[in-house]
Design a protein around this motif. Structure first.
Motif, PDB file in Angstrom:
ATOM      1  N   GLY A   1     -14.602  -2.469  22.262  1.00 26.99           N
ATOM      2  CA  GLY A   1     -14.560  -4.046  21.841  1.00 26.99           C
ATOM      3  C   GLY A   1     -14.139  -4.424  20.806  1.00 26.99           C
ATOM      4  N   ALA A   2     -13.818  -5.851  20.719  1.00 24.38           N
ATOM      5  CA  ALA A   2     -13.172  -6.339  19.225  1.00 24.38           C
ATOM      6  C   ALA A   2     -13.575  -5.996  17.962  1.00 24.38           C
ATOM      7  N   GLU A   3     -15.196  -5.735  18.061  1.00 25.78           N
ATOM      8  CA  GLU A   3     -15.794  -5.240  16.899  1.00 25.78           C
ATOM      9  C   GLU A   3     -15.192  -3.916  16.401  1.00 25.78           C
ATOM     10  N   VAL A   4     -14.559  -3.160  17.038  1.00 22.40           N
ATOM     11  CA  VAL A   4     -14.054  -1.883  16.435  1.00 22.40           C
ATOM     12  C   VAL A   4     -12.708  -1.938  15.878  1.00 22.40           C
ATOM     13  N   LYS A   5     -12.520  -1.801  14.653  1.00 22.55           N
ATOM     14  CA  LYS A   5     -11.216  -1.817  13.922  1.00 22.55           C
ATOM     15  C   LYS A   5     -10.328  -0.786  14.302  1.00 22.55           C
ATOM     16  N   ALA A   6      -9.114  -1.068  14.071  1.00 25.80           N
ATOM     17  CA  ALA A   6      -8.024   0.101  14.167  1.00 25.80           C
ATOM     18  C   ALA A   6      -8.123   1.022  12.858  1.00 25.80           C
ATOM     19  N   ASN A   7      -7.733   2.188  13.141  1.00 20.17           N
ATOM     20  CA  ASN A   7      -7.673   3.238  11.925  1.00 20.17           C
ATOM     21  C   ASN A   7      -6.281   3.132  11.311  1.00 20.17           C
ATOM     22  N   VAL A   8      -6.094   3.340  10.026  1.00 20.77           N
ATOM     23  CA  VAL A   8      -4.858   3.476   9.595  1.00 20.77           C
ATOM     24  C   VAL A   8      -4.940   4.668   8.833  1.00 20.77           C
ATOM     25  N   TRP A   9      -3.493   5.683   9.304  1.00 25.59           N
ATOM     26  CA  TRP A   9      -3.459   6.936   8.554  1.00 25.59           C
ATOM     27  C   TRP A   9      -2.155   6.652   7.761  1.00 25.59           C
TER      28      TRP A   9
ATOM     29  N   LEU B   1       0.712  -1.183  -0.045  1.00 25.81           N
ATOM     30  CA  LEU B   1      -0.072  -0.091  -0.051  1.00 25.81           C
ATOM     31  C   LEU B   1       0.954   1.215   0.110  1.00 25.81           C
ATOM     32  N   LEU B   2       1.894   1.298   0.664  1.00 25.20           N
ATOM     33  CA  LEU B   2       2.742   2.318   0.926  1.00 25.20           C
ATOM     34  C   LEU B   2       3.439   2.662  -0.383  1.00 25.20           C
ATOM     35  N   LYS B   3       4.098   1.506  -1.057  1.00 23.41           N
ATOM     36  CA  LYS B   3       4.606   1.616  -2.261  1.00 23.41           C
ATOM     37  C   LYS B   3       3.827   2.383  -3.402  1.00 23.41           C
ATOM     38  N   ASP B   4       2.518   1.926  -3.427  1.00 20.70           N
ATOM     39  CA  ASP B   4       1.656   2.270  -4.436  1.00 20.70           C
ATOM     40  C   ASP B   4       1.280   3.691  -4.121  1.00 20.70           C
ATOM     41  N   LEU B   5       0.857   4.372  -2.997  1.00 14.18           N
ATOM     42  CA  LEU B   5       0.636   5.690  -2.833  1.00 14.18           C
ATOM     43  C   LEU B   5       1.615   6.398  -2.910  1.00 14.18           C
ATOM     44  N   VAL B   6       2.968   6.015  -2.546  1.00 19.97           N
ATOM     45  CA  VAL B   6       4.337   6.900  -3.003  1.00 19.97           C
ATOM     46  C   VAL B   6       4.389   7.417  -4.255  1.00 19.97           C
ATOM     47  N   LYS B   7       4.003   6.619  -5.075  1.00 20.32           N
ATOM     48  CA  LYS B   7       3.916   6.809  -6.485  1.00 20.32           C
ATOM     49  C   LYS B   7       3.011   7.774  -7.307  1.00 20.32           C
ATOM     50  N   LYS B   8       1.804   8.020  -5.998  1.00 19.86           N
ATOM     51  CA  LYS B   8       1.008   8.998  -6.448  1.00 19.86           C
ATOM     52  C   LYS B   8       1.186  10.421  -6.349  1.00 19.86           C
ATOM     53  N   VAL B   9       2.172  10.659  -5.639  1.00 16.51           N
ATOM     54  CA  VAL B   9       2.775  11.985  -5.275  1.00 16.51           C
ATOM     55  C   VAL B   9       3.884  12.336  -6.388  1.00 16.51           C
ATOM     56  N   ASP B  10       3.833  13.815  -6.691  1.00 11.21           N
ATOM     57  CA  ASP B  10       4.602  14.159  -8.060  1.00 11.21           C
ATOM     58  C   ASP B  10       6.100  14.037  -7.625  1.00 11.21           C
ATOM     59  N   SER B  11       6.520  14.521  -6.565  1.00 14.21           N
ATOM     60  CA  SER B  11       7.942  14.447  -6.055  1.00 14.21           C
ATOM     61  C   SER B  11       8.129  13.134  -5.534  1.00 14.21           C
ATOM     62  N   GLY B  12       9.310  12.789  -6.157  1.00 16.47           N
ATOM     63  CA  GLY B  12       9.602  11.254  -5.597  1.00 16.47           C
ATOM     64  C   GLY B  12      10.441  11.335  -4.219  1.00 16.47           C
ATOM     65  N   GLU B  13      11.052  12.625  -3.929  1.00 16.74           N
ATOM     66  CA  GLU B  13      11.554  12.774  -2.632  1.00 16.74           C
ATOM     67  C   GLU B  13      10.724  13.154  -1.489  1.00 16.74           C
ATOM     68  N   GLN B  14      10.218  12.151  -0.563  1.00 16.71           N
ATOM     69  CA  GLN B  14       9.216  12.252   0.250  1.00 16.71           C
ATOM     70  C   GLN B  14       9.394  12.100   1.650  1.00 16.71           C
ATOM     71  N   PHE B  15       8.694  12.499   2.486  1.00 14.49           N
ATOM     72  CA  PHE B  15       8.584  12.141   4.070  1.00 14.49           C
ATOM     73  C   PHE B  15       7.437  11.140   4.016  1.00 14.49           C
ATOM     74  N   VAL B  16       7.789   9.794   4.302  1.00 10.97           N
ATOM     75  CA  VAL B  16       6.640   8.895   4.248  1.00 10.97           C
ATOM     76  C   VAL B  16       6.217   8.545   5.749  1.00 10.97           C
ATOM     77  N   TYR B  17       5.031   8.882   6.197  1.00  8.55           N
ATOM     78  CA  TYR B  17       4.667   8.866   7.681  1.00  8.55           C
ATOM     79  C   TYR B  17       3.340   8.140   7.594  1.00  8.55           C
ATOM     80  N   TRP B  18       3.118   7.047   8.553  1.00  9.56           N
ATOM     81  CA  TRP B  18       1.958   6.372   9.050  1.00  9.56           C
ATOM     82  C   TRP B  18       1.752   5.805  10.147  1.00  9.56           C
ATOM     83  N   GLN B  19       0.535   5.653  10.405  1.00  8.20           N
ATOM     84  CA  GLN B  19       0.201   5.486  11.960  1.00  8.20           C
ATOM     85  C   GLN B  19      -1.093   4.564  12.046  1.00  8.20           C
ATOM     86  N   VAL B  20      -1.310   3.812  13.116  1.00 12.28           N
ATOM     87  CA  VAL B  20      -2.603   3.228  13.538  1.00 12.28           C
ATOM     88  C   VAL B  20      -2.938   3.788  14.885  1.00 12.28           C
ATOM     89  N   THR B  21      -4.440   3.946  14.994  1.00 14.44           N
ATOM     90  CA  THR B  21      -5.119   4.242  16.080  1.00 14.44           C
ATOM     91  C   THR B  21      -5.991   3.218  16.519  1.00 14.44           C
TER      92      THR B  21
END
Length: 280
Positions: A106-114, A74-94
């Motif tokens: 409860g377990a029915e609540v899924k984590a969020n990915v940013w 996913l990260l590799k695919d998204l990086v290609k969508k930004v014009d500049s090839g030099e990027q700060f690549v940041y991700w988090q999960v809550t």
């Protein structure tokens, strides 16, 4: 795209993204993150950053809704969508979204990915940095790359007000790490760096520097060192994903380092060569 923001499968320019108020990050900073850089749309040291990310999440019992390979792709695919090839690549999960409650949902609540991608280049390692020291008042799980960064924010503000580049944390006399980096020293030809216990984040750049030390037969000592040792070191070294290996010229207004520049330059050249090779 000029930049990119991603949240649970949807993406757009960062300034257009909307996040639910009940994401637990808003109330508790309940999540973990990681970050690195890309060049030519290729992400540097991705495997190592992903491993650390999943380890941080596991230590907080957060279940990431992707496998490691899925997230890397996913990260590799998204990086290609930004014009500049030099990027700060940041991700988090809550931990997820739900009405405010200190206890986990409860377990029915899924984590969020940013994911946030912004144009940015690595720093020039030839620049000397100025540092200040601050008592480390953070909690005792600094090995987790948690989103609870208020002490780091306060340290960054004090650093800015002092006209410096980074703050060195210490607990009593023991040096731990910096607000956004790892801190190490060189003394008598030995690269000395704090052990990867619960008081420091196991830095990826730190690990790469150690690897280069081993290549050049530079002894490595992974034991705690003191503020006094820091001030008397031949070199004071700051390492992070965006600057790899930078030497300090000043700590708390006092001149430091400058006595083993040949070792520093050798490490810097090798680290830059590795980065350029892996992202060509």
């Amino acid at each position: 795209m000029e930049n990119l923001g991603f949240y649970n499968g949807e993406y757009d320019l960062i300034e257009n993204m909307k996040i639910p108020m009940n994401d637990r990050v808003c109330y508790f900073g309940d999540g973990v993150y990681d970050a690195t850089y890309s060049r030519n749309h290729k992400i540097f040291a991705l495997d190592e950053h992903i491993d650390r990310f999943y380890n941080s999440a596991e230590l907080l019992s957060i279940k990431i809704p992707y496998t490691k390979d899925e997230l890397k792709n996913l990260l590799k695919d998204l990086v290609k969508k930004v014009d500049s090839g030099e990027q700060f690549v940041y991700w988090q999960v809550t931990r997820g979204t739900g009405m405010r409650n200190h206890a986990f949902p409860g377990a029915e609540v899924k984590a969020n990915v940013w994911i946030l991608l912004t144009p940015r280049s690595i720093k020039d390692m030839s620049k000397k940095v100025k540092l200040i020291t601050l008592e480390d008042t953070r909690f005792l799980h600094c090995n987790i790359k948690t989103l609870n960064l208020l002490p780091n924010v306060i340290a960054a503000q004090k650093t800015e007000e002092a006209g410096c580049d980074e703050a060195i944390f210490h607990r009593g006399d023991r040096v731990t790490e910096c607000a956004h980096s790892n801190i190490s020293i060189i003394k008598n030809g030995v690269f000395k760096t704090a052990p990867t216990d619960n008081l420091i984040l196991p830095g990826i750049a730190r690990a790469h520097v150690i690897k280069m030390c081993e290549r050049f037969n530079i002894p490595v000592d992974e034991t705690p060192f003191t503020v006094k040792e820091l001030m008397e070191a031949d070199e004071v070294i700051v390492t992070s994903s965006g600057q790899f290996c930078m030497s300090a010229c000043e700590v708390d207004g006092k001149l430091v380092g400058g006595k083993a520049s040949e070792i520093v330059e050798k490490l810097q050249a090798a680290l830059l060569e590795e980065f350029l090779e892996q992202t060509k």
